[in-house]
Every structure is written in structure tokens, then in C-alpha cells.
Design a protein around this motif. Structure first.
Motif, PDB file in Angstrom:
ATOM      1  N   PHE A   5       0.846  -1.191   0.000  1.00  0.00           N
ATOM      2  CA  PHE A   5       0.000   0.000   0.000  1.00  0.00           C
ATOM      3  C   PHE A   5       0.882   1.243   0.000  1.00  0.00           C
ATOM      4  CE2 PHE A   5      -2.402   3.415   2.009  1.00  0.00           C
ATOM      5  CZ  PHE A   5      -3.573   3.378   1.260  1.00  0.00           C
ATOM      6  N   TYR A   6       0.515   2.227  -0.833  1.00  0.00           N
ATOM      7  CA  TYR A   6       1.253   3.479  -0.935  1.00  0.00           C
ATOM      8  C   TYR A   6       0.367   4.630  -0.457  1.00  0.00           C
ATOM      9  CZ  TYR A   6       4.321   0.781  -3.994  1.00  0.00           C
ATOM     10  OH  TYR A   6       5.168  -0.171  -4.505  1.00  0.00           O
ATOM     11  N   ARG A   7       0.943   5.458   0.390  1.00  0.00           N
ATOM     12  CA  ARG A   7       0.221   6.619   0.910  1.00  0.00           C
ATOM     13  C   ARG A   7       0.240   7.753  -0.105  1.00  0.00           C
ATOM     14  NH1 ARG A   7       2.705  10.613   4.359  1.00  0.00           N
ATOM     15  NH2 ARG A   7       4.430   9.170   4.690  1.00  0.00           N
ATOM     16  N   THR A   8      -0.932   8.323  -0.382  1.00  0.00           N
ATOM     17  CA  THR A   8      -1.006   9.515  -1.225  1.00  0.00           C
ATOM     18  C   THR A   8      -1.318  10.730  -0.359  1.00  0.00           C
ATOM     19  OG1 THR A   8      -3.343   9.111  -1.693  1.00  0.00           O
ATOM     20  CG2 THR A   8      -1.761   8.223  -3.258  1.00  0.00           C
ATOM     21  N   PHE A   9      -1.311  11.909  -1.008  1.00  0.00           N
ATOM     22  CA  PHE A   9      -1.473  13.175  -0.290  1.00  0.00           C
ATOM     23  C   PHE A   9      -0.395  13.222   0.788  1.00  0.00           C
ATOM     24  CE2 PHE A   9      -3.734  16.261   2.522  1.00  0.00           C
ATOM     25  CZ  PHE A   9      -3.827  17.271   1.602  1.00  0.00           C
ATOM     26  N   VAL A  10       0.839  13.351   0.383  1.00  0.00           N
ATOM     27  CA  VAL A  10       1.996  12.973   1.190  1.00  0.00           C
ATOM     28  C   VAL A  10       2.597  14.143   1.966  1.00  0.00           C
ATOM     29  CG1 VAL A  10       4.226  11.817   1.148  1.00  0.00           C
ATOM     30  CG2 VAL A  10       2.537  11.291  -0.596  1.00  0.00           C
ATOM     31  N   PRO A  11       2.286  14.301   3.242  1.00  0.00           N
ATOM     32  CA  PRO A  11       3.080  15.231   4.045  1.00  0.00           C
ATOM     33  C   PRO A  11       4.394  14.554   4.425  1.00  0.00           C
ATOM     34  CG  PRO A  11       1.407  14.241   5.415  1.00  0.00           C
ATOM     35  CD  PRO A  11       1.225  13.674   4.025  1.00  0.00           C
ATOM     36  N   THR A  12       5.463  15.304   4.498  1.00  0.00           N
ATOM     37  CA  THR A  12       6.746  14.722   4.896  1.00  0.00           C
ATOM     38  C   THR A  12       6.709  14.401   6.379  1.00  0.00           C
ATOM     39  OG1 THR A  12       7.890  16.021   3.205  1.00  0.00           O
ATOM     40  CG2 THR A  12       9.237  15.080   4.951  1.00  0.00           C
TER      41      THR A  12
ATOM     42  N   VAL B 213       5.118   5.674  -0.511  1.00  0.00           N
ATOM     43  CA  VAL B 213       4.294   6.811  -0.895  1.00  0.00           C
ATOM     44  C   VAL B 213       4.124   6.857  -2.415  1.00  0.00           C
ATOM     45  CG1 VAL B 213       5.018   8.207   1.091  1.00  0.00           C
ATOM     46  CG2 VAL B 213       6.276   8.373  -1.069  1.00  0.00           C
ATOM     47  N   VAL B 214       3.162   7.660  -2.823  1.00  0.00           N
ATOM     48  CA  VAL B 214       2.948   7.975  -4.238  1.00  0.00           C
ATOM     49  C   VAL B 214       3.530   9.348  -4.527  1.00  0.00           C
ATOM     50  CG1 VAL B 214       1.178   8.699  -5.886  1.00  0.00           C
ATOM     51  CG2 VAL B 214       0.943   6.537  -4.685  1.00  0.00           C
ATOM     52  N   LEU B 215       4.235   9.474  -5.642  1.00  0.00           N
ATOM     53  CA  LEU B 215       4.723  10.764  -6.115  1.00  0.00           C
ATOM     54  C   LEU B 215       4.045  11.099  -7.430  1.00  0.00           C
ATOM     55  CD1 LEU B 215       8.585  10.379  -5.538  1.00  0.00           C
ATOM     56  CD2 LEU B 215       6.872  11.293  -3.965  1.00  0.00           C
ATOM     57  N   SER B 216       3.758  12.366  -7.632  1.00  0.00           N
ATOM     58  CA  SER B 216       3.296  12.806  -8.944  1.00  0.00           C
ATOM     59  C   SER B 216       4.490  12.881  -9.879  1.00  0.00           C
ATOM     60  CB  SER B 216       2.628  14.176  -8.840  1.00  0.00           C
ATOM     61  OG  SER B 216       2.312  14.655 -10.137  1.00  0.00           O
ATOM     62  N   PHE B 217       4.232  12.776 -11.178  1.00  0.00           N
ATOM     63  CA  PHE B 217       5.328  12.855 -12.135  1.00  0.00           C
ATOM     64  C   PHE B 217       5.924  14.255 -12.210  1.00  0.00           C
ATOM     65  CE2 PHE B 217       1.873  14.455 -14.756  1.00  0.00           C
ATOM     66  CZ  PHE B 217       2.486  15.379 -15.602  1.00  0.00           C
ATOM     67  N   ASP B 218       5.188  15.264 -11.734  1.00  0.00           N
ATOM     68  CA  ASP B 218       5.665  16.643 -11.829  1.00  0.00           C
ATOM     69  C   ASP B 218       7.023  16.783 -11.171  1.00  0.00           C
ATOM     70  OD1 ASP B 218       2.573  16.611 -11.163  1.00  0.00           O
ATOM     71  OD2 ASP B 218       2.947  18.175 -12.633  1.00  0.00           O
TER      72      ASP B 218
ATOM     73  N   ALA C  28      -1.744  -0.901  -4.133  1.00  0.00           N
ATOM     74  CA  ALA C  28      -2.837   0.072  -4.159  1.00  0.00           C
ATOM     75  C   ALA C  28      -2.358   1.344  -3.493  1.00  0.00           C
ATOM     76  CB  ALA C  28      -4.066  -0.481  -3.429  1.00  0.00           C
ATOM     77  N   ASP C  29      -3.086   2.425  -3.726  1.00  0.00           N
ATOM     78  CA  ASP C  29      -2.770   3.664  -3.029  1.00  0.00           C
ATOM     79  C   ASP C  29      -4.050   4.350  -2.603  1.00  0.00           C
ATOM     80  OD1 ASP C  29      -3.635   5.723  -5.100  1.00  0.00           O
ATOM     81  OD2 ASP C  29      -2.087   4.725  -6.274  1.00  0.00           O
ATOM     82  N   GLY C  30      -3.926   5.223  -1.622  1.00  0.00           N
ATOM     83  CA  GLY C  30      -5.082   5.948  -1.130  1.00  0.00           C
ATOM     84  C   GLY C  30      -4.678   7.050  -0.175  1.00  0.00           C
ATOM     85  N   SER C  31      -5.577   7.985   0.032  1.00  0.00           N
ATOM     86  CA  SER C  31      -5.287   9.164   0.859  1.00  0.00           C
ATOM     87  C   SER C  31      -6.117   9.230   2.128  1.00  0.00           C
ATOM     88  CB  SER C  31      -5.539  10.439   0.035  1.00  0.00           C
ATOM     89  OG  SER C  31      -6.906  10.506  -0.367  1.00  0.00           O
TER      90      SER C  31
END
Length: 332
Positions: A8-15, A23-28, A221-224
Motif C-alpha cells: 500500500f502506498y500513501r497519497t497526499f503525502v506530508p513529509t 508513498v505515491v509521487l506525482s510525475f511533476d 494500491a494507493d489511497g489518501s
């Protein structure tokens, strides 16, 4: 990441220093993403997305979200803890208030074919094609069966689909969840023919759905929800997978890694006071759930664990989803 386990990957990622959960990273190519991908102190395993087409800037400037730009920027973030790259997933159109299953078939298939072409292009041009997950936006069993079979026949053995977009709208929330598992039911039908495939479920991954996802042969999977619940709603996850407002709690007992080194009263006061504390607790609860799932996968007891947790969650739509992935598949 083991081929046999669920991640599982955490999205909406505060450090969150010291947490180091995937975690999930955006491609930006943002300072934030680059810090996560390059700072040795916080570098976790990560999955790199293709960007949220339903939010700015891409909802206003979709031309910024091309297969070429996505891959180029994703590859700047790749390191030895990158687990996957999602290729361009194309929505049916810019109407994000009408669920995919309500659009005409020709429009749905056009978007899926465009996504498949983008995945095939990326497979030919990527420096690390082994990391690619072919991304799709799909909302019906038949559409999923059609496009997944085409992708697998083309040698794309890692698939991904975006879920949960229409769960934001209350009138579609229950059906959106069921449609998600119809899509996964289509994937499961193909697994017997295409062994060794992997599937990433992007979004739609609340804590009470994780066992179902693993039971449906989703490998990641990922989720926020763990983060948003703690930050925006002041809520904490219980062992039964329910969210409760921390400020409504009169007592608290929890054995998660965050709470276990405090007295129950100190842990409760910290959860009431600190948004970061709530997020850390919630993330640890997800980790505990993930550990139970992987233990069940290794011992071939995932069906039993899923049934046990569904009894605890007591939600009828989750039982419908269980029936779907138990091969009682819909007819369309």
C-alpha cells in the motif's frame, strides 16, 4: 517489493520524518517530489503517478499531460526505491460528474484505446520498461475485460486503473465501489491465462477495502484516506477499520506503533491535539492491516481473512464486491 505480497502506498503525502512508509509521487518535477526521490533521510519506496487529470493544472490545461512529458519527468525521479511508473491514463472526457459507465460505449473505448497506445509507446521508449504499469480509466466489466486482454496480449503484464473518482459524489458512491470490483473481476478472469500479471489500484483504497483488494489479486494500491481523515476531519482509525473523531473519544486503547509507547491517556490527548499524530497513528493502522494481509497471502488464508474483516465492517456493498470477485460476475 516481493512479487507475492500486497503493497500500500500513501497519497497526499506530508513529509513525516522517520516514518518512511511507501508513498505515491506525482510525475511533476517539483521540489517536493525531488526531495522524496533524492533525500537519503526520507527516501521511501514509491510509485510515480501520471498526474491527476481532474485537478489543476491538468483540468484546465490537459495539454500539459502528454505521454511524452509524463515519461520524461517520471524518469528524472526514478531511483532504486522506485517500484512503478503509471503510464498516461486518459479519462472519457472532461465531465467528471458523469460516471464512466454512463457514457456511450464508443467514447469509453476511444479513451481506453488512447491509454493503451500511450502504454505501448512508453514500453518502447522508457529507460526502465520493467517499471511501467499500463494506466486505464475504466468503469465497466466488459470494457475492462476487453482492454486488459488487449494489453496483456501485447506483453504489458503490469496493469493499473484509477478508482474512486465518482465516490466523491454521494449519489454514485456505492455503485462506484461495486463497479471498481467488477473491473477487478474482469482482471481476475484473465489471470488464469496470463499468469504473473500485476495490478495497481490507484485510489478507492479505504482501509475497509484493503483485504478485498488483496483477495481480488491486486498487488498494490494507493489511497489518501488515512492522511485526509487525520488532517481534515480530525479522525482516527480503529482496529475494526472505522473512522472516529478523536475529539469525541472518552477513552482509548491502541497497540499500534505510535500509541503503544504512551499511556492510553497520553496517546488520546496527543491524538486530540495534533493532526500529525492522527496521521501517524492512521498510517500505522494501515501498516498493521497490510501485515495481516501479507501473512494471509503467504498462508493462503486471504479468503478467510477477508470474510472475517467484512463481518467486522458490516457494509452490504462490500459483501456485493466480495461476491463479484468470488466469480459471481455481473452480466452486462
Amino acid at each position: 517489493m516481493s512479487a507475492s505480497l500486497f503493497q500500500f502506498y500513501r497519497t497526499f503525502v506530508p513529509t513525516l520524518r522517520g516514518l518512511n512508509d511507501p508513498v505515491v509521487l506525482s510525475f511533476d518535477n517539483t521540489t517536493f517530489s525531488k526531495a522524496y526521490a533524492t533525500d537519503p533521510a526520507i527516501i521511501p519506496h514509491h510509485f510515480i503517478h501520471s498526474g491527476n487529470f481532474f485537478s489543476p493544472p491538468y483540468s484546465k490545461k490537459p495539454e500539459l499531460r502528454t505521454k511524452e512529458r509524463i515519461l520524461s519527468l517520471q524518469e528524472k525521479l526514478v531511483n532504486n526505491r522506485t517500484d512503478g511508473l503509471m503510464t498516461l491514463n486518459v479519462p472519457v472526457n472532461g465531465d467528471f460528474k458523469t460516471p464512466y459507465w454512463k457514457h456511450v460505449k464508443a467514447d469509453r473505448l476511444k479513451a481506453l484505446e488512447t491509454s493503451l497506445k500511450a502504454a505501448l509507446w512508453a514500453n518502447e521508449n522508457a529507460q526502465r520498461p520493467d517499471l511501467l504499469y499500463a494506466g486505464f480509466e475504466v468503469g465497466t466489466f466488459r470494457d475492462a475485460r476487453y482492454i486488459f486482454e488487449r494489453a496483456l496480449n501485447a506483453g504489458l503484464t503490469k496493469l493499473s486503473a484509477g478508482f474512486g473518482l465518482f465516490s466523491r459524489l454521494a449519489k454514485f458512491r456505492s455503485e462506484d465501489r461495486v463497479r471498481q470490483f467488477e473491473v477487478l473481476g474482469a482482471y481476475n478472469q484473465l489471470l488464469g491465462e496470463f499468469g504473473g500479471a500485476r495490478f495497481h489500484a490507484s485510489g478507492g483504497s479505504s482501509l475497509n477495502a484493503l483485504e478485498l483488494l488483496a483477495y481480488a489479486n491486486v498487488t498494490s494500491a494507493d489511497g489518501s484516506s488515512a492522511v485526509i481523515a487525520g488532517l481534515a476531519y480530525g479522525s482516527v482509525l480503529t482496529a475494526s477499520g472505522r473512522l472516529v473523531r478523536a475529539d469525541k473519544l472518552g477513552e482509548w486503547t491502541c497497540n499500534c506503533e505510535f500509541c503503544s509507547d504512551k499511556s492510553p491517556l497520553d496517546a488520546l490527548n496527543e491524538l486530540k491535539r495534533s493532526p500529525e499524530a492522527r496521521v501517524r497513528h492512521n498510517v500505522h493502522m494501515v501498516r498493521l492491516s497490510e501485515a495481516r494481509i501479507n501473512d494471509a497471502l503467504e498462508n493462503n488464508t486471504i479468503a478467510e481473512l477477508t470474510q472475517q474483516r467484512l463481518v467486522e465492517y458490516d457494509k452490504q456493498d462490500l459483501w456485493r464486491c466480495y461476491a463479484i470477485v468470488s466469480e459471481k460476475l455481473p452480466r452486462e
